[in-house]
Design a protein around this motif. Structure first.
Motif, PDB file in Angstrom:
ATOM      1  N   SER A  46       0.974  -1.272  -0.192  1.00  0.00           N
ATOM      2  CA  SER A  46      -0.069  -0.135  -0.012  1.00  0.00           C
ATOM      3  C   SER A  46       0.806   1.247  -0.048  1.00  0.00           C
ATOM      4  O   SER A  46       2.105   1.135   0.271  1.00  0.00           O
ATOM      5  CB  SER A  46      -0.921   0.094   1.133  1.00  0.00           C
ATOM      6  N   LYS A  48       0.523   5.596   1.020  1.00  0.00           N
ATOM      7  CA  LYS A  48      -0.236   6.544   1.704  1.00  0.00           C
ATOM      8  C   LYS A  48       0.513   7.858   1.675  1.00  0.00           C
ATOM      9  O   LYS A  48       1.693   7.972   1.819  1.00  0.00           O
ATOM     10  CB  LYS A  48      -0.326   6.068   3.100  1.00  0.00           C
ATOM     11  N   GLN A 108      -5.097   7.024  -0.104  1.00  0.00           N
ATOM     12  CA  GLN A 108      -4.462   5.729  -0.087  1.00  0.00           C
ATOM     13  C   GLN A 108      -5.130   5.001  -1.158  1.00  0.00           C
ATOM     14  O   GLN A 108      -6.089   5.390  -1.776  1.00  0.00           O
ATOM     15  CB  GLN A 108      -5.014   5.038   1.246  1.00  0.00           C
TER      16      GLN A 108
END
Length: 108
Positions: A46, A48, A108
């Motif tokens: 991920s 962010k 995100q």
């Protein structure tokens, strides 16, 4: 930002990091506060990013109106590109005769 409501309030007065001291009218300033990547053995899991967006006006009510339009334009889940934008925090300030609505968004 290409939102008709926001553009109707500030026009092209949208700046990264800061605006010139002699900028006339209402304006928006944006600044990235964080960019992080989570990884596993398989690669990136991920990403962010936290972004501060400031709505600046000589009118308190107008600064709040701009902040609401920013929120409505950005908050949500998007398919293309696949991302989620959330308002994490907000506060307000006053400097140089201007009211400032400070919005912190996570992407995100």
């Amino acid at each position: 930002m290409n939102d008709a409501g926001v553009v109707s309030m500030v026009g092209d007065n949208i700046f990264p990091l800061n605006a010139d001291k002699d900028t006339e009218g209402d304006f928006i300033i944006y600044m990235r506060d964080e960019y992080s990547i989570d990884r596993s053995k398989m690669g990136i899991v991920s990403q962010k990013c936290n972004v501060y967006i400031n709505a600046v006006s000589s009118s308190y009510n107008r600064s709040q109106d701009i902040a609401v339009l920013i929120f409505e334009a950005l908050e949500g889940d998007f398919e293309s590109p696949n991302m989620r934008i959330r308002l994490e925090d907000s506060t307000e300030d006053y400097a140089d005769g201007k009211y400032i609505q400070v919005l912190l968004f996570s992407i995100q």
